[in-house]
Write a protein that holds these residues in place. Structure first.
Motif, short mmCIF file in Angstrom:
data_model
loop_
_atom_site.label_atom_id
_atom_site.label_comp_id
_atom_site.label_asym_id
_atom_site.label_seq_id
_atom_site.Cartn_x
_atom_site.Cartn_y
_atom_site.Cartn_z
N MET A 285 0.42 -7.68 39.68
CA MET A 285 0.42 -6.16 39.85
C MET A 285 -0.92 -5.68 39.73
O MET A 285 -1.33 -4.42 39.72
CB MET A 285 1.19 -5.35 38.89
N GLY A 286 -1.93 -6.48 39.82
CA GLY A 286 -3.29 -6.10 39.69
C GLY A 286 -3.83 -5.62 38.43
O GLY A 286 -4.91 -4.77 38.16
N LEU A 287 -3.22 -5.75 37.13
CA LEU A 287 -3.53 -5.53 35.75
C LEU A 287 -4.30 -6.45 35.13
O LEU A 287 -3.84 -7.71 34.76
CB LEU A 287 -2.07 -5.21 34.94
N ASN A 288 -5.46 -6.30 34.94
CA ASN A 288 -6.51 -7.08 34.48
C ASN A 288 -6.56 -7.09 33.05
O ASN A 288 -7.25 -8.07 32.21
CB ASN A 288 -8.02 -7.18 35.02
N ILE B 33 11.14 -3.09 36.87
CA ILE B 33 10.07 -4.17 36.48
C ILE B 33 9.78 -4.06 34.74
O ILE B 33 9.27 -3.02 34.50
CB ILE B 33 8.84 -3.83 37.19
N LYS B 34 10.12 -5.10 34.05
CA LYS B 34 9.97 -4.71 32.70
C LYS B 34 8.87 -5.53 32.11
O LYS B 34 8.30 -6.44 32.63
CB LYS B 34 11.30 -5.36 32.00
N MET C 141 0.41 -0.40 41.97
CA MET C 141 0.73 -1.43 41.12
C MET C 141 2.06 -2.28 41.81
O MET C 141 2.10 -3.55 42.16
CB MET C 141 1.11 -1.22 39.83
N VAL C 142 2.94 -1.40 42.34
CA VAL C 142 4.39 -2.32 42.97
C VAL C 142 4.00 -2.61 44.34
O VAL C 142 4.32 -3.44 44.92
CB VAL C 142 5.30 -0.93 42.92
N PHE C 143 2.98 -1.61 45.11
CA PHE C 143 2.61 -2.29 46.30
C PHE C 143 1.97 -3.70 46.49
O PHE C 143 2.13 -4.45 47.27
CB PHE C 143 1.75 -1.05 47.12
N ARG C 144 1.12 -3.62 45.48
CA ARG C 144 0.33 -4.89 45.15
C ARG C 144 1.28 -5.95 44.79
O ARG C 144 1.16 -7.17 45.38
CB ARG C 144 -0.73 -4.68 44.26
N SER D 52 3.63 -20.92 35.12
CA SER D 52 2.98 -19.77 35.29
C SER D 52 3.84 -18.83 36.30
O SER D 52 3.52 -18.49 37.29
CB SER D 52 1.70 -19.70 36.08
N LYS D 53 4.90 -18.16 35.71
CA LYS D 53 5.88 -17.28 36.29
C LYS D 53 5.28 -16.12 36.41
O LYS D 53 4.28 -15.72 36.12
CB LYS D 53 7.17 -17.37 35.42
N LEU D 54 5.96 -14.89 36.84
CA LEU D 54 5.72 -13.68 37.03
C LEU D 54 4.97 -13.07 36.00
O LEU D 54 5.49 -13.19 34.83
CB LEU D 54 6.84 -12.65 37.69
#
Length: 300
Positions: free
Chosen positions: A229-232, A145-146, A162-165, A222-224
């Protein structure tokens, strides 16, 4: 006293003789005198000629003797030079023979070394392929995940969450135990990190990759992004999910993508650590295994 009687001259009076002698006698006497003079002149001339001949002979003998001495010196010099040249030729021939033998030995050694180098190269390629297969097997269930905007102080538990989310955001079923390990990497001076996620099996990896591809196709505007990942902190930062390729496969994938763009190929992708190219739906799939293969495709 009586005066001494007059002596008679012993030299006859030639004039009186000539005057009183008959003409035939005078002529004969003259001839004899001329003959005698001629003989005396011939004798003188012969003596002179003999003297000159002897002198010429002596001079010629001295000349020839001098020439013989000079010629002998020159001949000896030439013979000495020829002997030296002959010895030099023998030395040169010996040297050439020795060099030829050494050349044959060197050729044999070079051929042996070339054969050994060829065998070593084949062995190295074989070992590299085995090592590549080993690395590919080790990474077969890994994903990358880059461009993840991390602060730098995240723990393993934070990364795991993060990965689980991300899985949940993409509607992919996964257990927390399926995320075996996560490694965070960052290049020097880079503002974003890369997460290498080790999963329990290839099925979970494949499901994540398919879900990410489907998401990008459905959300082209609005791609990935990091919000999945829950990063606000930087929610709109784009993230990229791909297989965790070996260094060799990463290089081939980079070259293959460039080739695809430059040569109007439609497809370029990876699957289980291998790189593939395809011109369109009606052409065969090409498994790219080395740089030379791409060069051959360029030359077609």
């Amino acid at each position: 006293m009586h005066s001494p009687p007059e002596k008679s001259s012993s030299v006859p009076d030639m004039q009186s003789i000539d005057e009183t002698s008959p003409p035939a006698y005078v002529a004969a006497k003259t001839r004899r005198r001329n003959v005698n003079q001629a003989k005396r002149q011939e004798e003188v001339t012969l003596t002179q000629v003999q003297g000159m001949t002897a002198e010429i002979k002596n001079e010629m003998k001295e000349l020839f003797d001098g020439l013989n001495v000079t010629q002998n010196v020159q001949i000896n010099t030439v013979l000495a030079a020829l002997t030296e040249i002959q010895q030099t030729n023998i030395l040169v021939q010996t040297t050439i023979t020795h060099l030829s033998e050494e050349n044959v030995e060197l050729k044999a050694k070079i051929q042996k070394m070339e054969m050994q180098a060829k065998n070593d190269k084949e062995r190295i390629v074989l070992l590299e392929n085995k090592f590549e297969d080993f690395q590919r097997t080790e990474r077969k269930a890994n994903v990358e995940i880059k461009n993840v905007p991390l602060k730098g102080d995240e723990t393993k538990k934070d990364l795991h969450q993060m990965v689980f989310r991300l899985y949940k955001s993409l509607n992919v079923e996964v257990d927390r135990s399926d995320i075996a390990d996560i490694i965070k990497t960052r290049k020097p001076k880079a503002e974003r990190s890369t997460l290498i996620v080790e999963l329990s099996n290839t099925f979970i990896k494949t499901d994540l990759l398919k879900a990410a591809k489907t998401y990008n196709l459905r959300n082209k505007t609005s791609k990935l992004s990091a919000k999945l990942m829950g990063l606000n902190a930087h929610p709109d930062t784009p993230i990229f999910i791909s297989e965790n390729l070996t260094p060799t496969a990463s290089r081939l994938y980079f070259l293959a993508r460039d080739f695809k763009t430059a040569n109007n190929y439609k497809y370029c992708w990876t699957s289980y650590g291998k790189v593939y190219l395809r011109l369109d739906e009606n052409t065969p799939i090409i498994n790219v295994t080395n740089d030379a293969q791409i060069q051959q495709l360029v030359q077609k």
